[in-house]
Write an enzyme that holds these catalytic residues in place. Structure first.
Site, PDB file in Angstrom:
ATOM      1  CB  CYS A 149      25.417  30.179  90.158  1.00 47.63           C
ATOM      2  SG  CYS A 149      23.721  29.955  90.807  1.00 47.63           S
TER       3      CYS A 149
ATOM      4  CG  HIS B 148      26.840  25.508  91.389  1.00 47.06           C
ATOM      5  ND1 HIS B 148      26.163  25.206  92.427  1.00 47.06           N
ATOM      6  CD2 HIS B 148      26.027  26.772  91.293  1.00 47.06           C
ATOM      7  CE1 HIS B 148      24.895  25.812  92.666  1.00 47.06           C
ATOM      8  NE2 HIS B 148      24.874  26.795  91.748  1.00 47.06           N
TER       9      HIS B 148
HETATM   10 ZN    ZN Z   1      23.317  27.700  90.864  1.00 41.11          ZN
END
Ligand code: ZN
Length: 213
Positions: free
Chosen positions: A42, A98
């Site tokens: 991410c 995450h």
């Molecule tokens: Zn993220």
């Protein structure tokens, strides 16, 4: 000195720290790259790819986007995967999500997110596929955490659906795909231990692109 100007000072110090212990550091760095890992994670500023894995320059090929998506019409991620497999011959592909992922939370909001609507639509699709399991989790934070895990697993499957992965694995036994979640509360990397072989076998009926049984 402004925080922006500080960046160049930081850079000077970084160069000194590298050449201080190895005078040829940049000579070697500039000669070639031979990473064993492709990391797809991410864009979140708190999830610093190399740092959490303890890797340095040259050790991981990195792709980051909002919510670590592997979208099958995204030339960016598909080019990265192809280059990593064909040219760099990476041994491992890691999809790392995450907990507390803003992208995953944003995907489930009932409002127009503009350009993020199509980008994050895949997460709503995953929610739909696992609606029963997710709705049974009453704690909303835990429900999102589970959606983060399910999203990682689905993006691993999307990597495995590519012809370049299937052909390489058939010919060389590499790369192997792994699904991780970075626990932002503790710093720990959690290996979701996806069953790569089983996923590959299961999706072959429909997604086999190798011309082999
Ligand atoms: Zn993220």
């Amino acid at each position: 000195m402004t925080p922006y100007e500080q960046l160049f000072e930081n850079n000077k110090r970084w160069i000194q720290s590298k050449t201080g212990t190895d005078a040829d550091f940049f000579k070697e760095l500039s000669s070639d790259q031979n990473p064993d890992y492709l990391y797809i994670g991410c864009s979140d500023s708190r999830v610093t790819a190399e740092e959490i894995m303890g890797l340095g320059p040259g050790e991981a090929f990195i792709h980051r986007n909002i919510a670590n998506m592997v979208n099958n019409v995204d030339l960016n991620v598909l080019s990265v995967i192809s280059y990593a497999i064909v040219n760099l011959k990476v041994k491992h592909i890691i999809v790392c999500g995450h907990y507390n992922c803003g992208g995953v939370k944003a995907a489930m909001q009932s409002k127009d997110m503009g350009i993020l609507n199509p980008w994050l639509r895949g997460i709503r699709d995953i929610y739909r596929l696992h609606k029963q399991e997710l709705n049974a989790i009453s704690d909303i934070a835990k429900r999102y955490d589970r959606l983060v895990e399910l999203n990682v697993e689905e993006q691993c499957v999307n990597v495995i659906k590519t012809a370049v992965l299937q052909l390489s694995y058939l010919q060389t036994g590499y790369p192997v795909v792994h699904g991780w979640v970075f626990d932002i509360h503790t710093g720990r990397i959690i290996d979701l231990k996806i069953d790569f072989e089983r996923i590959l076998e299961n999706i072959k009926d429909i997604y086999n692109l190798t011309g082999e049984d």
